[in-house]
Design a protein around this motif. Structure first.
Motif, PDB file in Angstrom:
ATOM      1  N   LEU A  30       0.831  -1.206   0.000  1.00 33.47           N
ATOM      2  CA  LEU A  30       0.000   0.000   0.000  1.00 33.47           C
ATOM      3  C   LEU A  30       0.863   1.252   0.000  1.00 33.47           C
ATOM      4  CD1 LEU A  30      -2.970   1.039   0.271  1.00 33.47           C
ATOM      5  CD2 LEU A  30      -2.532   1.201   2.726  1.00 33.47           C
ATOM      6  N   ARG A  31       0.605   2.114  -0.969  1.00 32.54           N
ATOM      7  CA  ARG A  31       1.272   3.412  -0.988  1.00 32.54           C
ATOM      8  C   ARG A  31       0.413   4.419  -0.229  1.00 32.54           C
ATOM      9  NH1 ARG A  31       2.577   4.242  -6.399  1.00 32.54           N
ATOM     10  NH2 ARG A  31       4.823   3.957  -6.141  1.00 32.54           N
ATOM     11  N   GLY A  32      -0.914   4.307  -0.364  1.00 29.12           N
ATOM     12  CA  GLY A  32      -1.816   5.211   0.337  1.00 29.12           C
ATOM     13  C   GLY A  32      -3.255   4.765   0.148  1.00 29.12           C
ATOM     14  N   LEU A  33      -4.092   5.103   1.145  1.00 27.78           N
ATOM     15  CA  LEU A  33      -5.529   4.841   1.060  1.00 27.78           C
ATOM     16  C   LEU A  33      -6.237   6.181   1.132  1.00 27.78           C
ATOM     17  CD1 LEU A  33      -7.654   2.034   2.508  1.00 27.78           C
ATOM     18  CD2 LEU A  33      -8.368   4.401   2.909  1.00 27.78           C
ATOM     19  N   PHE A  34      -7.162   6.398   0.214  1.00 24.35           N
ATOM     20  CA  PHE A  34      -7.806   7.697   0.062  1.00 24.35           C
ATOM     21  C   PHE A  34      -9.305   7.570   0.284  1.00 24.35           C
ATOM     22  CE2 PHE A  34      -4.176   9.875  -1.897  1.00 24.35           C
ATOM     23  CZ  PHE A  34      -3.406   8.788  -2.279  1.00 24.35           C
ATOM     24  N   TRP A  35      -9.876   8.538   0.993  1.00 21.01           N
ATOM     25  CA  TRP A  35     -11.317   8.656   1.126  1.00 21.01           C
ATOM     26  C   TRP A  35     -11.786   9.894   0.373  1.00 21.01           C
ATOM     27  CZ3 TRP A  35     -14.833   5.276   2.929  1.00 21.01           C
ATOM     28  CH2 TRP A  35     -14.402   4.238   3.770  1.00 21.01           C
ATOM     29  N   TYR A  36     -12.872   9.695  -0.385  1.00 13.31           N
ATOM     30  CA  TYR A  36     -13.486  10.779  -1.128  1.00 13.31           C
ATOM     31  C   TYR A  36     -14.970  10.832  -0.807  1.00 13.31           C
ATOM     32  CZ  TYR A  36      -9.414  11.225  -4.263  1.00 13.31           C
ATOM     33  OH  TYR A  36      -8.156  11.433  -4.796  1.00 13.31           O
ATOM     34  N   PRO A  40     -24.219  13.917  -5.907  1.00  6.28           N
ATOM     35  CA  PRO A  40     -24.807  13.599  -7.220  1.00  6.28           C
ATOM     36  C   PRO A  40     -24.417  14.610  -8.286  1.00  6.28           C
ATOM     37  CG  PRO A  40     -26.426  13.320  -5.490  1.00  6.28           C
ATOM     38  CD  PRO A  40     -25.232  13.955  -4.837  1.00  6.28           C
ATOM     39  N   GLY A  41     -23.968  14.106  -9.439  1.00  7.42           N
ATOM     40  CA  GLY A  41     -23.600  14.968 -10.549  1.00  7.42           C
ATOM     41  C   GLY A  41     -22.267  15.669 -10.401  1.00  7.42           C
ATOM     42  N   LYS A  42     -21.536  15.356  -9.353  1.00  6.20           N
ATOM     43  CA  LYS A  42     -20.236  15.982  -9.095  1.00  6.20           C
ATOM     44  C   LYS A  42     -19.123  14.950  -9.135  1.00  6.20           C
ATOM     45  CE  LYS A  42     -21.891  20.127  -8.182  1.00  6.20           C
ATOM     46  NZ  LYS A  42     -21.552  21.323  -9.014  1.00  6.20           N
ATOM     47  N   GLY A  43     -17.891  15.448  -9.172  1.00 10.49           N
ATOM     48  CA  GLY A  43     -16.757  14.547  -9.091  1.00 10.49           C
ATOM     49  C   GLY A  43     -16.410  14.237  -7.654  1.00 10.49           C
ATOM     50  N   PRO A  44     -15.611  13.200  -7.423  1.00  8.16           N
ATOM     51  CA  PRO A  44     -15.169  12.888  -6.061  1.00  8.16           C
ATOM     52  C   PRO A  44     -14.388  14.059  -5.453  1.00  8.16           C
ATOM     53  CG  PRO A  44     -14.733  11.042  -7.538  1.00  8.16           C
ATOM     54  CD  PRO A  44     -15.127  12.197  -8.401  1.00  8.16           C
ATOM     55  N   GLU A  45     -14.706  14.333  -4.194  1.00  7.76           N
ATOM     56  CA  GLU A  45     -14.032  15.411  -3.448  1.00  7.76           C
ATOM     57  C   GLU A  45     -13.129  14.782  -2.406  1.00  7.76           C
ATOM     58  OE1 GLU A  45     -16.739  17.952  -1.393  1.00  7.76           O
ATOM     59  OE2 GLU A  45     -15.185  18.866  -0.157  1.00  7.76           O
ATOM     60  N   PHE A  46     -11.858  15.119  -2.447  1.00  3.57           N
ATOM     61  CA  PHE A  46     -10.876  14.513  -1.549  1.00  3.57           C
ATOM     62  C   PHE A  46     -11.167  14.843  -0.084  1.00  3.57           C
ATOM     63  CE2 PHE A  46      -7.058  12.924   0.139  1.00  3.57           C
ATOM     64  CZ  PHE A  46      -6.486  13.889   0.953  1.00  3.57           C
ATOM     65  N   LEU A  47     -11.083  13.795   0.770  1.00  2.00           N
ATOM     66  CA  LEU A  47     -11.252  13.982   2.213  1.00  2.00           C
ATOM     67  C   LEU A  47      -9.946  13.713   2.964  1.00  2.00           C
ATOM     68  CD1 LEU A  47     -14.690  12.166   2.763  1.00  2.00           C
ATOM     69  CD2 LEU A  47     -14.262  14.641   2.774  1.00  2.00           C
TER      70      LEU A  47
END
Lengths: 114, 113
Positions: A30-36, A40-47
């Motif tokens: 694993l290099r990294g685990l990401f939560w987004y 609706p109708g939008k792109g993933p937003e980084f958390l």
């Protein structure tokens, strides 16, 4: 091949009712685990990004944790505006070390009722 | 700071036609990625640019898809000829460094009739 499984597929909560979302992963390294978060109708937003087992990150009512096999996204006292699809993704190097692609799970659709 | 912008937001074309999607990354981001989500499936990787070079194109489904990033700024993804199974939402993302979080645009919804 890297795999990411998220559960549950959908979750309904009452406002103020805390809960957790799960992300199980299988990778060679694993290099990294990401939560987004995705509306609706939008792109993933980084958390959050988590890099190693034991690491925790917090942002407002959200807290992400990581073990060697899974990650949890804890939601404390959620509000209706927390309703969204939450996506988990992993980034793992290939044998050449040049792999930076994200492998996504299918997501958890969270609905918070007032 | 402007985010990742994609154009058009929605495209409807007939099978056999050609469509070109455009992505403008966050200014200064050398890394640009294309992803796709087809109905009912997870978001899947297509390819990764570092500046104008293709770093990883292992996710490109076939030779009907052509991605370019001339000058290392914006990128285009051309589908020629389009097939029914190409329908889906095409996302673009960018990051400053390769290992940093990727920031996504709102996608192009592509419908092939």
């Amino acid at each position: 091949e890297d795999q990411v499984t998220q559960s549950p597929e959908a979750l309904r909560l009452q406002e103020g009712e805390s809960s957790s979302l799960n992300c199980s992963y299988t990778v060679s390294g694993l290099r990294g685990l990401f939560w987004y978060r995705q509306d609706p109708g939008k792109g993933p937003e980084f958390l959050f990004t988590l890099y190693s087992a034991g690491e925790e990150k917090e942002k407002e009512r959200l807290k992400a944790t990581l073990t060697k096999k899974e990650s949890f996204l804890h939601i404390t006292a959620p509000k209706p505006e927390d309703s969204a699809t939450y996506l988990c993704a992993v980034q793992a190097p290939n044998s050449g070390g040049s792999n930076y692609k994200l492998t996504f799970g299918k997501g958890t659709l969270l609905t918070v009722n007032p | 700071e402007a985010g990742v912008t994609q154009f058009p937001s929605h495209s409807v074309i007939e099978k056999g036609q050609t469509v070109t999607l455009r992505c403008d990354p966050i200014s200064g981001h050398d890394n640009l990625y294309w992803y796709r989500r087809v109905m009912g499936k997870e978001i899947k990787f297509l390819l990764h640019f570092v500046k104008e070079s293709k770093q990883d194109e292992s996710g490109m489904p076939n030779n009907r898809f052509l991605a370019e990033r001339t000058g290392g700024t914006y990128s285009t993804l051309k589908v020629q000829p389009a097939e029914l199974e190409d329908s889906g939402v095409y996302f673009c993302a960018s990051s400053l460094w390769s290992g940093q979080p990727q920031h996504f645009g709102d996608g192009t919804r592509l419908s092939i009739l």
